[in-house]
Design a protein around this motif. Structure first.
Motif, mmCIF file in Angstrom:
data_model
loop_
_atom_site.group_PDB
_atom_site.id
_atom_site.type_symbol
_atom_site.label_atom_id
_atom_site.label_comp_id
_atom_site.label_asym_id
_atom_site.label_seq_id
_atom_site.Cartn_x
_atom_site.Cartn_y
_atom_site.Cartn_z
ATOM 1 N N UNK A 80 -9.911 2.320 -10.013
ATOM 2 C CA UNK A 80 -9.525 1.624 -8.783
ATOM 3 C C UNK A 80 -8.996 2.623 -7.752
ATOM 4 N N UNK A 81 -8.148 3.506 -8.220
ATOM 5 C CA UNK A 81 -7.513 4.461 -7.292
ATOM 6 C C UNK A 81 -8.578 5.339 -6.630
ATOM 7 N N UNK A 82 -9.545 5.759 -7.427
ATOM 8 C CA UNK A 82 -10.599 6.631 -6.896
ATOM 9 C C UNK A 82 -11.388 5.940 -5.788
ATOM 10 N N UNK A 83 -11.476 4.625 -5.875
ATOM 11 C CA UNK A 83 -12.282 3.882 -4.893
ATOM 12 C C UNK A 83 -11.468 3.421 -3.679
ATOM 13 N N UNK A 84 -10.175 3.714 -3.669
ATOM 14 C CA UNK A 84 -9.316 3.156 -2.612
ATOM 15 C C UNK A 84 -9.318 3.993 -1.335
ATOM 16 N N UNK A 85 -9.326 3.317 -0.184
ATOM 17 C CA UNK A 85 -9.181 4.015 1.097
ATOM 18 C C UNK A 85 -7.687 4.232 1.354
ATOM 19 N N UNK A 86 -7.384 5.041 2.368
ATOM 20 C CA UNK A 86 -5.970 5.252 2.720
ATOM 21 C C UNK A 86 -5.318 3.914 3.087
ATOM 22 N N UNK A 87 -6.100 3.076 3.772
ATOM 23 C CA UNK A 87 -5.595 1.755 4.156
ATOM 24 C C UNK A 87 -5.239 0.907 2.948
ATOM 25 N N UNK A 88 -6.148 0.918 1.969
ATOM 26 C CA UNK A 88 -5.890 0.149 0.734
ATOM 27 C C UNK A 88 -4.590 0.623 0.080
ATOM 28 N N UNK A 89 -4.426 1.946 0.079
ATOM 29 C CA UNK A 89 -3.221 2.499 -0.578
ATOM 30 C C UNK A 89 -1.968 2.049 0.154
ATOM 31 N N UNK A 90 -2.027 2.119 1.491
ATOM 32 C CA UNK A 90 -0.861 1.724 2.280
ATOM 33 C C UNK A 90 -0.536 0.248 2.064
ATOM 34 N N UNK A 91 -1.587 -0.562 1.978
ATOM 35 C CA UNK A 91 -1.386 -1.992 1.771
ATOM 36 C C UNK A 91 -0.692 -2.258 0.424
ATOM 37 N N UNK A 92 -1.132 -1.524 -0.591
ATOM 38 C CA UNK A 92 -0.520 -1.698 -1.915
ATOM 39 C C UNK A 92 0.955 -1.270 -1.877
ATOM 40 N N UNK A 93 1.220 -0.152 -1.194
ATOM 41 C CA UNK A 93 2.617 0.306 -1.084
ATOM 42 C C UNK A 93 3.458 -0.767 -0.387
ATOM 43 N N UNK A 94 2.967 -1.231 0.764
ATOM 44 C CA UNK A 94 3.740 -2.227 1.527
ATOM 45 C C UNK A 94 3.993 -3.485 0.695
ATOM 46 N N UNK A 95 3.026 -3.830 -0.136
ATOM 47 C CA UNK A 95 3.157 -5.048 -0.946
ATOM 48 C C UNK A 95 4.204 -4.858 -2.045
ATOM 49 N N UNK A 96 4.098 -3.737 -2.753
ATOM 50 C CA UNK A 96 5.022 -3.539 -3.883
ATOM 51 C C UNK A 96 6.465 -3.405 -3.407
ATOM 52 N N UNK A 97 6.665 -2.706 -2.276
ATOM 53 C CA UNK A 97 8.055 -2.513 -1.833
ATOM 54 C C UNK A 97 8.525 -3.633 -0.901
ATOM 55 N N UNK A 98 7.743 -4.710 -0.781
ATOM 56 C CA UNK A 98 7.998 -5.715 0.251
ATOM 57 C C UNK A 98 9.442 -6.240 0.281
ATOM 58 N N UNK A 99 9.956 -6.637 -0.848
ATOM 59 C CA UNK A 99 11.350 -7.114 -0.912
ATOM 60 C C UNK A 99 11.569 -8.457 -0.237
ATOM 61 N N UNK A 100 12.683 -8.569 0.457
ATOM 62 C CA UNK A 100 13.105 -9.854 1.030
ATOM 63 C C UNK A 100 12.983 -9.773 2.553
ATOM 64 N N UNK A 101 12.415 -10.806 3.179
ATOM 65 C CA UNK A 101 12.291 -10.781 4.644
ATOM 66 C C UNK A 101 13.650 -10.518 5.300
ATOM 67 N N UNK A 102 13.642 -9.641 6.295
ATOM 68 C CA UNK A 102 14.889 -9.386 7.030
ATOM 69 C C UNK A 102 15.813 -8.397 6.336
ATOM 70 N N UNK A 103 15.413 -7.873 5.174
ATOM 71 C CA UNK A 103 16.264 -6.897 4.502
ATOM 72 C C UNK A 103 15.578 -5.534 4.500
#
Ligand code: DNO
Length: 391
Positions: free
Chosen positions: A166-189
């Motif tokens: 999966x990682x080999x097939x990922x674009x920079x955008x895909x990677x950024x999206x995954x990062x933003x999702x995993x670290x998302x946390x709580x709205x407003x925090x």
């Protein structure tokens, strides 16, 4: 015979929430679950800030039913640094909240990251969007993006292999999206970065399951008597997902964990937030039986469903249609409600992004219409159960 229903509540993230208090009124909720998200974790919630929120709610015709969350500072979870100071601040916030109406205070003891997902735009068969947790994506984040030391040892070989592809097939955008999702946390925090997360994770390198539980016991033995004194019921939220992730021990995942937590102190404030979505992601958890077993210790409920697959991945399903038997869960909760004099609040937890909300900016999991559907279904189910008991 009078049968007492559960209190039907709704999570509101404060004045910045795209879902207004009026929307919530129209959805049919009776009470509000909210927090002072703008106050940094660990700092005291002052009487003035609390009063401001009470007034905002009152203007919308609501009371503050549940505080979610009064977040536990990382120093307390690690029992290091200024943990004693933060425990005192926690007690002070409880004291300040005592007269606020909300008698339930929710918290969690998940190190570093609150709830974690790998996709917040997972399209289900009816075209609505749900939240999703996938182990291979988690491994991509952990092994290849975060590059945590020895991370690959924590996953089965099949997942490691999938992640590599999966990682080999990922674009920079895909990677950024995954990062933003995993670290998302709580709205407003505050949001974390992978760097920040790596540093936080390192601080837990010598804290194993046993040590983390001891730290929770210490925290509870300090704060639960104070909460009891002020008439507050604490409600610990299960770990979401209920498995170890990112090399961290997770200690609020199953029946044994919950029993341990209840055993840490007899103070009446020591209780649970029974989240059927979090606990339901582990097939070993028999939810209605657990509700019956923990009974009066259940101070709050999050009602949500999941559909799991064989690999342990899961997505959040419609409230009544998934691996969680919502009928039995509500029956069990109603049974508990008949045994206590205080209200047991629940909220429809999360909901799909659907209908008009698909074209709006919404807080993942917390759009209006999906939760409205969830609340409506749960209310109907609850009323049906209550009426059948009256016969
Ligand atoms: C996610 C929520 C959690 C929960 C906290 C409680 O949607 O269920 O973030 O509020 O873990 O402390």
């Amino acid at each position: 015979m009078h049968i007492k229903q559960l209190q039907q509540t709704w999570r509101w993230f404060g004045p910045g929430d795209p879902v207004s208090l009026q929307d919530i009124k129209q959805a049919g909720a009776q009470g509000i679950v909210t927090a002072l998200h703008h106050i940094p974790h660990g700092e005291v919630w002052s009487p003035e800030e609390i009063q401001k929120r009470i007034d905002e709610l009152k203007a919308g015709g609501f009371e503050w039913s549940v505080v979610e969350s009064l977040t536990v500072h990382e120093d307390i979870k690690r029992r290091s640094g200024d943990y004693k100071g933060y425990i005192e601040k926690y007690k002070q916030s409880l004291k300040n909240l005592a007269g606020a109406g909300g008698r339930v205070v929710t918290y969690n003891f998940m190190p570093v990251n609150d709830w974690t997902r790998t996709d917040i735009n997972y399209t289900v068969s009816d075209g609505s969007k749900a939240l999703y947790f996938n182990w291979a994506d988690m491994a991509v984040f952990d092994i290849h993006i975060l590059q945590r030391k020895n991370a690959a040892d924590d996953y089965p070989a099949t997942i490691v292999e999938k992640a590599e592809k999966k990682f080999a097939a990922m674009s920079e955008n895909d990677k950024q999206l995954l990062i933003d999702t995993v670290v998302f946390g709580i709205p407003g925090e505050e949001k974390r970065t992978p760097d920040g997360m790596r540093k936080e994770l390192e601080k837990y390198s010598d804290i194993d399951r046993k040590a983390l539980k001891e730290n929770l016991a210490y925290f509870l033995q300090e704060v639960a008597p104070v909460a009891s004194e002020y008439g507050i019921r604490l409600a610990i939220h299960p770990d979401d997902p209920p498995f170890d992730i990112l090399g961290l021990s997770r200690i609020v995942c199953n029946r044994e964990d919950l029993a341990d937590i209840i055993s840490f102190t007899d103070a009446p404030a020591n209780g649970l937030c029974f989240c059927t979505g979090s606990l339901g992601a582990n097939p070993a958890n028999e939810l209605p039986e657990m509700i019956a077993a923990f009974n009066k210790r259940i101070h709050f409920a999050h009602l949500r469903n999941v559909i799991r697959d064989k690999e342990g991945n899961f997505f959040e399903a419609d409230h009544l249609d998934g691996d969680v038997d919502m009928y039995s869960v509500i029956k069990a909760l109603l049974n508990v409600q008949q045994d206590v004099t205080h209200d047991i609040p629940f909220r429809p937890d999360h909901g799909h992004q659907m209908l008009d909300d698909l074209n709006k900016v919404t807080n993942p999991g917390y759009s209006a219409i999906g939760r409205l559907r969830g609340l409506a279904e749960i209310r109907g189910l609850e009323l049906g159960i209550v009426r059948s008991w009256k016969k």
